[in-house]
Structures are given as structure tokens and as C-alpha cells.
Design a protein around this motif. Structure first.
Motif, PDB file in Angstrom:
ATOM      1  N   VAL A 185      45.181  35.197  42.079  1.00  0.00           N
ATOM      2  CA  VAL A 185      46.048  34.957  40.920  1.00  0.00           C
ATOM      3  C   VAL A 185      45.124  34.469  39.813  1.00  0.00           C
ATOM      4  O   VAL A 185      44.683  33.314  39.829  1.00  0.00           O
ATOM      5  N   GLY A 186      44.769  35.355  38.904  1.00  0.00           N
ATOM      6  CA  GLY A 186      43.681  35.030  37.988  1.00  0.00           C
ATOM      7  C   GLY A 186      42.438  34.775  38.833  1.00  0.00           C
ATOM      8  O   GLY A 186      42.113  35.561  39.718  1.00  0.00           O
ATOM      9  N   CYS A 202      49.560  33.741  27.592  1.00  0.00           N
ATOM     10  CA  CYS A 202      48.587  34.188  28.611  1.00  0.00           C
ATOM     11  C   CYS A 202      47.166  34.177  28.057  1.00  0.00           C
ATOM     12  O   CYS A 202      46.227  33.800  28.768  1.00  0.00           O
ATOM     13  N   PRO A 254      45.991  30.360  35.231  1.00  0.00           N
ATOM     14  CA  PRO A 254      46.669  31.644  35.438  1.00  0.00           C
ATOM     15  C   PRO A 254      48.177  31.456  35.268  1.00  0.00           C
ATOM     16  O   PRO A 254      48.747  30.491  35.783  1.00  0.00           O
ATOM     17  N   VAL A 290      52.022  32.737  35.777  1.00  0.00           N
ATOM     18  CA  VAL A 290      52.921  33.577  36.569  1.00  0.00           C
ATOM     19  C   VAL A 290      54.222  33.742  35.788  1.00  0.00           C
ATOM     20  O   VAL A 290      54.814  32.752  35.357  1.00  0.00           O
ATOM     21  N   ALA A 313      53.565  41.726  32.607  1.00  0.00           N
ATOM     22  CA  ALA A 313      52.318  42.268  33.173  1.00  0.00           C
ATOM     23  C   ALA A 313      51.435  42.797  32.046  1.00  0.00           C
ATOM     24  O   ALA A 313      50.222  42.560  32.020  1.00  0.00           O
ATOM     25  N   ALA A 360      49.228  36.705  35.245  1.00  0.00           N
ATOM     26  CA  ALA A 360      48.335  36.828  36.404  1.00  0.00           C
ATOM     27  C   ALA A 360      49.099  37.158  37.673  1.00  0.00           C
ATOM     28  O   ALA A 360      48.500  37.491  38.702  1.00  0.00           O
ATOM     29  N   LYS A 361      50.411  37.036  37.627  1.00  0.00           N
ATOM     30  CA  LYS A 361      51.258  37.378  38.773  1.00  0.00           C
ATOM     31  C   LYS A 361      52.692  37.497  38.263  1.00  0.00           C
ATOM     32  O   LYS A 361      53.054  36.837  37.273  1.00  0.00           O
ATOM     33  N   CYS A 380      52.201  46.235  37.646  1.00  0.00           N
ATOM     34  CA  CYS A 380      51.309  45.299  38.349  1.00  0.00           C
ATOM     35  C   CYS A 380      50.063  46.019  38.847  1.00  0.00           C
ATOM     36  O   CYS A 380      48.953  45.483  38.781  1.00  0.00           O
ATOM     37  N   HIS A 439      47.648  46.626  36.036  1.00  0.00           N
ATOM     38  CA  HIS A 439      46.951  45.427  35.558  1.00  0.00           C
ATOM     39  C   HIS A 439      46.328  44.629  36.697  1.00  0.00           C
ATOM     40  O   HIS A 439      45.838  43.508  36.465  1.00  0.00           O
ATOM     41  N   ILE A 485      47.480  42.963  39.286  1.00  0.00           N
ATOM     42  CA  ILE A 485      48.027  41.620  39.544  1.00  0.00           C
ATOM     43  C   ILE A 485      49.031  41.679  40.695  1.00  0.00           C
ATOM     44  O   ILE A 485      49.681  42.706  40.912  1.00  0.00           O
ATOM     45  N   ASP A 508      49.734  43.917  47.434  1.00  0.00           N
ATOM     46  CA  ASP A 508      49.139  42.733  46.789  1.00  0.00           C
ATOM     47  C   ASP A 508      50.264  41.714  46.542  1.00  0.00           C
ATOM     48  O   ASP A 508      50.719  41.523  45.414  1.00  0.00           O
TER      49      ASP A 508
END
Ligand code: SF4
Length: 342
Positions: free
Chosen positions: A6-7, A65, A71, A73, A87, A92-93, A114, A117, A119, A162
């Protein structure tokens, strides 16, 4: 067990358990949200979640962001387009609640964003928002897990792995049972928490039981303590739980006796003073503050540094050896001198 990123923060696969929190500012107000993210980072938060309830909030996400030092979310309910926008904005999530986004075509759009990107997605099941269809045929905790398994299966069919999972219930026993059941069946990282745990004191107790029990079983890769309080307090609470579970050794800890009729000095006052002073001491020491010569010396000897009160003053121990005898009024200063000298 699998690991996600996450990041720059690793979750699962043996990574240290990280503490998360969630902003309670209006996400549309990017400046206020970033100010709170800064305070959370200062407190030791590793990952921050922000609610993205509407298009205006999504419009603030690029700025949040880009400027956040943690990070970010994006927490999405109902509208898959907000997940896609988040996203694209640099989240980051993405956290989605399977109770609110069940249709596969919408999930496919989120997965595409996602994947583009790079994530992950958190499948965030909450006991309060499980599909009524599932609830009509099974117990709540079974429905929570079934809801998660169905969404994992949908993501699997889309070739997306992921992911991490949370299964938060409002009571500690149910939270513990459902996470244990999930761990038996799944090898994906678990974000652990008790949802709507309550105000600062009751929420901390409920979360300590729920999160702490799971962590002591080796279950949980990242945690959030949900409190009806300043989110910074959530981070302090999360770190305190990690310390109590032996998973964080970032500062000196106090052990102190409860006091009883044998006590010869103001242990309550001294222990409180020592604990406050140790908040800024980053050495992983144990400091014992004990009230008498009956049980005190044993505990004080077992700690890195300890003090045990006696009838005419107190004795200071260092690595199990008596190093000094002091008067009660000199006890604090003498103990802290020893702490700083180690
Ligand atoms: Fe009582 Fe001594 Fe034990 Fe403290 S250490 S609780 S004073 S017996």
C-alpha cells in the motif's frame, strides 16, 4: 502468506503489523484533511483511509493523494465510479464493501482501474452491511465470511489477486471468531479491527480484546482501532495494543504494582510520573515501580531498571542488581537518571 503493498507500506508476508486510521474531516476540504493526515503521521500512523462519499470528495482526491505523506486508501460505498476516480487520483488502495458493490460489471471497472494503477483492493466486510439475502439463510458471522468469499471469487475470476480482507463485527467475540475462520481458509493479508467499538475508553477495551486476541494468535497484518474520538487517539491506541502484544518495541514500558496495605510510598503518583516521562524515551526498556520489599524486589530485579519501596526509602535495581538506595522524595529523579544512563 501473501503480501501486498500500500504505497511503500508492506502488509502481510511477515511485514511488521502496521497501524491505520481514518480521517473524520470533510474530504472535500483537502486542506483540513491533509492537516489531519499530518497529525496522524506524527502519531505513528502508517496508512490513512479517507471516505469518498461523492463526486466532490473524489475531486479533492488528486490534491490529497499528491500531498499526503501517508499512503491514502479511498473508502468507497455504493458508487464504483468513485473508486475508479480515486484510483486515477493516486489512491494507494481502494476499500470496497461487498455488501454495497455486488454487481460483477461494476467490480470489473474497479479492477481495471486498480490494475492500471497497480494498487490493491481491500474487501471490507462490516457486520452492519452484509447483504440481507445472505442473512436470510445463515448466521451473521457466517454471512460475513460468505460475503467476503464470494467477492474474492469474483476478483479471482477477473484475475485480480492484489487484495486484503477485513471482517469487522461490533463485538469482540464475533470479530475473533470470524477472523479465525477466515485465516483457516485464506492466505491473504488481514486488516483487523472491531467496528463501531465505542468511545475512547470502552472502544479501547473492546478493541484490545478483539484485536489483541487475534494478534496474540498470529492473526492480523494491519490494524485499526475504531474510536468515537480524535483519530490521533486511534493511532495511540493501536500502538499501545501492538506493544501489549509484544509486536512493537519503540519505547520504554512501565510495569507497576497495584499497591496494597504493604505499600510504603506513593507508587500511584510515582508510576504515573515515570510513565509520562518515558513517553519520549525511545529505548526498549522495562522499568518496574513497586511498592514494598515483599514482591517488589523480584519484579524490580526482572526489569531493566526497577524501584522497590521500603520502610525508610526505596531501592533501585539495574539489570537485577541493587545499585542505589534513595529517599522517597528522590525516587523519581534517581530512577530517571538511571534510565537515561542506559
Ligand atoms: Fe503490595 Fe508490595 Fe505487591 Fe505492591 S509489590 S502490590 S505493595 S505486595
Amino acid at each position: 502468506m501473501k503480501r501486498i503493498m500500500v504505497g511503500g507500506v508492506a502488509i502481510g508476508g511477515g511485514a511488521p503489523v502496521s497501524v491505520q486510521s481514518m480521517t473524520n474531516t470533510d474530504t472535500r476540504d483537502a486542506e483540513a484533511t491533509l492537516l489531519q493526515i499530518g497529525a496522524l503521521r506524527e502519531a505513528g500512523c502508517a496508512i490513512v483511509r479517507v471516505a469518498v462519499p461523492d463526486e466532490q470528495a473524489a475531486l479533492a482526491m488528486p490534491s490529497i493523494c499528491a500531498r499526503s505523506h501517508l499512503p491514502v486508501v479511498a473508502d468507497i460505498h455504493f458508487d464504483y465510479r468513485l473508486a475508479v476516480a480515486s484510483a486515477e487520483a493516486g489512491a494507494a488502495k481502494i476499500r470496497v464493501n461487498p455488501g454495497n458493490i455486488e454487481r460483477e460489471d461494476k467490480l470489473r471497472e474497479i479492477v481495471a482501474a486498480c490494475r492500471a494503477h497497480a494498487i490493491p483492493i481491500r474487501i471490507g466486510v462490516n457486520s452492519g452491511s452484509v447483504s440481507p439475502k445472505l442473512l436470510s439463510s445463515m448466521r451473521l458471522e457466517d454471512a460475513m465470511l460468505e460475503s467476503a468469499l464470494r467477492q474474492i471469487d469474483m476478483l479471482d475470476k477477473l484475475g485480480f489477486h492484489d487484495i486484503c480482507l477485513s471482517l469487522k463485527a461490533t463485538t469482540a467475540p464475533m470479530t475473533i471468531r470470524v477472523y479465525r475462520a477466515a485465516r483457516e481458509r485464506l492466505d491473504i493479508p488481514l486488516h483487523v479491527g472491531v467496528t463501531e467499538a465505542g468511545t475512547e475508553t470502552s472502544g479501547l477495551i473492546r478493541s484490545s480484546v478483539g484485536i489483541g486476541s487475534l494478534l496474540c494468535d498470529g492473526i492480523g497484518d494491519t490494524i485499526r482501532v475504531s474510536l468515537t474520538a480524535d483519530p490521533v487517539r486511534e493511532v495511540h491506541a493501536g500502538k499501545a495494543i501492538l506493544r501489549a502484544c509484544g509486536l512493537l518495541h519503540d519505547r520504554a514500558q512501565v510495569v507497576s504494582c497495584p499497591t496494597c496495605g504493604r505499600c510504603h510510598m506513593d507508587v500511584i503518583g510515582l508510576a504515573g510520573r515515570v510513565e509520562r516521562a518515558l513517553e519520549s524515551v525511545s529505548k526498549p526498556l522495562t522499568v518496574a515501580v513497586m511498592g514494598c520489599e515483599v514482591n517488589g524486589p523480584g519484579e524490580a530485579r526482572a526489569a531493566d531498571i526497577g524501584i522497590a519501596g521500603g520502610k525508610t526509602g526505596a531501592v533501585i535495581f539495574c539489570n537485577g542488581e541493587i545499585v542505589e538506595r534513595v529517599s522517597a522524595q528522590d525516587a523519581f529523579d534517581a530512577l530517571m537518571r538511571r534510565v537515561m544512563s542506559l
